[in-house]
Design a protein around this motif. Structure first.
Motif, PDB file in Angstrom:
ATOM      1  N   VAL A   7       0.624  -1.322  -0.113  1.00  0.00           N
ATOM      2  CA  VAL A   7      -0.413  -0.006   0.464  1.00  0.00           C
ATOM      3  C   VAL A   7       0.504   1.429   0.177  1.00  0.00           C
ATOM      4  O   VAL A   7       0.390   2.286  -0.638  1.00  0.00           O
ATOM      5  N   VAL A   8       1.850   1.534   0.336  1.00  0.00           N
ATOM      6  CA  VAL A   8       2.863   2.445   1.152  1.00  0.00           C
ATOM      7  C   VAL A   8       3.656   2.564  -0.424  1.00  0.00           C
ATOM      8  O   VAL A   8       3.365   3.963  -0.838  1.00  0.00           O
ATOM      9  N   GLN A   9       4.116   1.605  -1.168  1.00  0.00           N
ATOM     10  CA  GLN A   9       4.348   1.364  -2.045  1.00  0.00           C
ATOM     11  C   GLN A   9       3.267   2.427  -3.087  1.00  0.00           C
ATOM     12  O   GLN A   9       4.213   2.835  -4.424  1.00  0.00           O
ATOM     13  N   LEU A  10       2.258   1.746  -3.444  1.00  0.00           N
ATOM     14  CA  LEU A  10       1.195   2.396  -4.102  1.00  0.00           C
ATOM     15  C   LEU A  10       0.993   3.828  -4.399  1.00  0.00           C
ATOM     16  O   LEU A  10       0.695   4.882  -5.301  1.00  0.00           O
ATOM     17  N   TYR A  11       0.848   3.900  -3.375  1.00  0.00           N
ATOM     18  CA  TYR A  11       0.964   5.597  -2.205  1.00  0.00           C
ATOM     19  C   TYR A  11       2.510   6.420  -2.792  1.00  0.00           C
ATOM     20  O   TYR A  11       2.069   7.613  -3.465  1.00  0.00           O
ATOM     21  N   GLU A  12       2.676   6.117  -2.880  1.00  0.00           N
ATOM     22  CA  GLU A  12       4.737   6.539  -2.870  1.00  0.00           C
ATOM     23  C   GLU A  12       4.661   6.629  -4.730  1.00  0.00           C
ATOM     24  O   GLU A  12       4.913   7.796  -5.178  1.00  0.00           O
ATOM     25  N   GLN A  13       4.147   5.661  -5.347  1.00  0.00           N
ATOM     26  CA  GLN A  13       4.087   5.762  -6.806  1.00  0.00           C
ATOM     27  C   GLN A  13       3.420   6.864  -7.139  1.00  0.00           C
ATOM     28  O   GLN A  13       3.033   7.728  -8.352  1.00  0.00           O
ATOM     29  N   SER A  14       1.903   7.384  -6.800  1.00  0.00           N
ATOM     30  CA  SER A  14       0.518   7.873  -6.900  1.00  0.00           C
ATOM     31  C   SER A  14       0.992   9.607  -6.606  1.00  0.00           C
ATOM     32  O   SER A  14      -0.043  10.241  -6.656  1.00  0.00           O
ATOM     33  N   ALA A  15       1.620   9.578  -5.166  1.00  0.00           N
ATOM     34  CA  ALA A  15       2.338  10.574  -4.692  1.00  0.00           C
ATOM     35  C   ALA A  15       2.049  11.743  -5.372  1.00  0.00           C
ATOM     36  O   ALA A  15       1.181  13.006  -5.208  1.00  0.00           O
ATOM     37  N   ASP A  16       2.776  12.397  -6.012  1.00  0.00           N
ATOM     38  CA  ASP A  16       2.954  13.096  -7.618  1.00  0.00           C
ATOM     39  C   ASP A  16       1.561  13.596  -7.933  1.00  0.00           C
ATOM     40  O   ASP A  16       1.090  14.657  -7.710  1.00  0.00           O
ATOM     41  N   CYS A  17       0.471  12.726  -8.528  1.00  0.00           N
ATOM     42  CA  CYS A  17      -0.751  13.346  -8.893  1.00  0.00           C
ATOM     43  C   CYS A  17      -1.879  13.464  -7.588  1.00  0.00           C
ATOM     44  O   CYS A  17      -3.318  13.883  -7.924  1.00  0.00           O
ATOM     45  N   LEU A  18      -1.591  13.073  -6.617  1.00  0.00           N
ATOM     46  CA  LEU A  18      -2.245  13.257  -5.167  1.00  0.00           C
ATOM     47  C   LEU A  18      -2.004  15.053  -4.032  1.00  0.00           C
ATOM     48  O   LEU A  18      -1.234  15.107  -4.105  1.00  0.00           O
ATOM     49  N   ASP A  19      -2.665  15.451  -4.493  1.00  0.00           N
ATOM     50  CA  ASP A  19      -2.575  16.972  -3.323  1.00  0.00           C
ATOM     51  C   ASP A  19      -2.976  16.527  -2.639  1.00  0.00           C
ATOM     52  O   ASP A  19      -3.703  16.035  -2.012  1.00  0.00           O
ATOM     53  N   LEU A  20      -2.354  17.661  -1.396  1.00  0.00           N
ATOM     54  CA  LEU A  20      -2.794  17.415  -0.289  1.00  0.00           C
ATOM     55  C   LEU A  20      -4.070  17.421   0.294  1.00  0.00           C
ATOM     56  O   LEU A  20      -4.252  16.742   1.597  1.00  0.00           O
ATOM     57  N   LEU A  21      -4.753  17.879  -0.633  1.00  0.00           N
ATOM     58  CA  LEU A  21      -6.550  17.775   0.214  1.00  0.00           C
ATOM     59  C   LEU A  21      -7.219  16.411  -0.315  1.00  0.00           C
ATOM     60  O   LEU A  21      -7.999  15.535   0.665  1.00  0.00           O
TER      61      LEU A  21
END
Lengths: 206, 202
Positions: free
Chosen positions: B107-121
């Protein structure tokens, strides 16, 4: 001896050989059953023995207190309980004595088979083994080994029965209990000997 | 852009929490099986100690040949059996830990992969039924760390035991019990409650 059995599908194969085969096979089954029942008895006996030790150790500080107080009325309630548990243990030991007697009978019967064979085939015995590979002598040796184990263990248990309720030191009580539980004179290879016996006589599939 | 990413992240989070829920039960059952085994270990050590305290030759047992050696052997054998069983239990604990660790790191890896297109909100937004992604990631990592540490501590305790070191064996059940961490377990249960609507929602 030869015509002593009924030829059911289970024993027909053996019955074709000789009566001795049937006898040895039955003896092996008896050994198995006796050893299973012995283990069950050992468990029953252990709970009685543990109760004796608990009553005994609970009582001993009381006894010291009584010496000071010199009041004769107090200790009787534990005594009846103690007597009760000792009787239970005695019953277990009596049953074990019967079992060792049965084991001796098995041994005698095995000896008889051996004697018969010597009579029929001379000192070196039959040319072809009764079952897979064991000579008839080997069955007798196995029986003797098992009988020795259980005979010695019974003696140990009889000693424990005599001493347990009179032992005040907790360490020695623990050693008695430990002896009862672990059966030091029945080594692990007794199980192997039994399994080998069952395997050879065809009770266990090869 | 962030919509498919957050959806797959939600899916993965959900799967992880479900896995933790199942494995929490397995973990608890295995630990429950261990306690009586630890008690038998201590009990066997007590028997060994009693045997070494008693001078057999001064007791009614003196007539039995090599009784002490035989009994000692039997006690050691029984100790060995219990240790083998405990090791099997440790393997079950290890597989629980591995399952959880793998799930969470995925899960963490998946988050890191898509972190760029996820904004803080998007990451911190929560609703009445779903906690925020950042909260859930944190809870997952907390749970993962708990099982990892628990496993290591228990494994270490077992590895320090020696059949001939009686005091270690005798104190084993107490030390084993002291490793329990009910607050951490409770924390995980609380977390599972917090995400229960979220898990059921999809």
């Amino acid at each position: 001896m030869e015509g002593d059995f009924t030829a059911t599908s289970a024993n027909r194969k053996c019955s074709a050989v000789a009566g001795s085969t049937r006898k040895i096979k039955d003896n092996a089954a008896d050994w198995h059953n006796l050893m299973v029942r012995w283990d069950k008895l050992n468990e029953d006996g252990f709970s009685a023995a543990a109760n004796i030790v608990n009553i005994r150790l609970k009582r001993s500080p009381m006894d010291q207190w009584l010496l000071v107080d010199e009041s004769p009325s107090a200790p009787s309630d534990g005594a009846a309980e103690l007597q009760d548990e000792c009787c239970k243990l005695q019953v277990v030991i009596n049953k074990m004595v019967v079992m060792v007697t049965k084991m001796e009978c098995l041994m005698t019967s095995q000896r008889g088979v051996q004697d018969l064979e010597e009579f029929q085939f001379g000192a070196e015995g039959r040319k072809f083994p009764l079952f897979h590979s064991w000579s008839t002598k080997k069955f007798e040796e196995s029986s003797r080994l098992l009988l020795d184990y259980f005979g010695q263990e019974l003696k140990l248990k009889q000693t424990i029965l005599q001493e347990l309720a009179h032992t005040a030191t907790s360490d020695l009580c623990m050693v008695y209990l430990s002896c009862w539980l672990h059966q030091p004179f029945i080594p692990p290879q007794s199980r192997l000997t039994l399994e080998a016996l069952l395997l050879e006589t065809g009770h266990r599939p090869l | 852009m962030s919509k498919p990413a957050i959806l797959s992240l939600h899916q993965a989070l959900m799967k992880s929490f479900q896995s933790i829920e199942n494995n929490q039960k397995v973990w608890g059952n295995v630990l429950a099986d261990c306690s009586p085994l630890m008690v038998s270990l201590a009990n066997l050590a007590e028997q060994s100690r009693a045997l070494s305290n008693v001078q057999i030759s001064n007791t009614p047992l003196r007539d039995f040949p090599d009784l002490e050696a035989r009994l000692h052997f039997k006690i050691l054998q029984a100790t060995d059996t219990v240790l083998v069983k405990l090791n099997e239990k440790m393997s079950s604990l290890q597989s629980v830990r591995d399952t959880i660790s793998n799930q969470v790191s995925a899960v963490v890896q998946l988050y890191e992969q898509s972190a760029d297109c996820l904004d803080l909100l998007t990451v911190t937004e929560r609703s009445a039924t779903a906690p925020s992604v950042s909260d859930m990631l944190e809870w997952l990592q907390d749970a993962e760390r708990h099982y990892r540490q628990q496993f290591l501590r228990r494994k270490t305790l077992l590895q320090t035991l020696r059949a001939d070191d009686l005091s270690l064996l005798e104190s084993a059940p107490k030390r084993w019990k002291s490793l329990e961490s009910p607050s951490a377990e409770e924390h995980i249960s609380d977390t599972l409650c917090k995400v229960s609507f979220f898990i059921e929602s999809q």
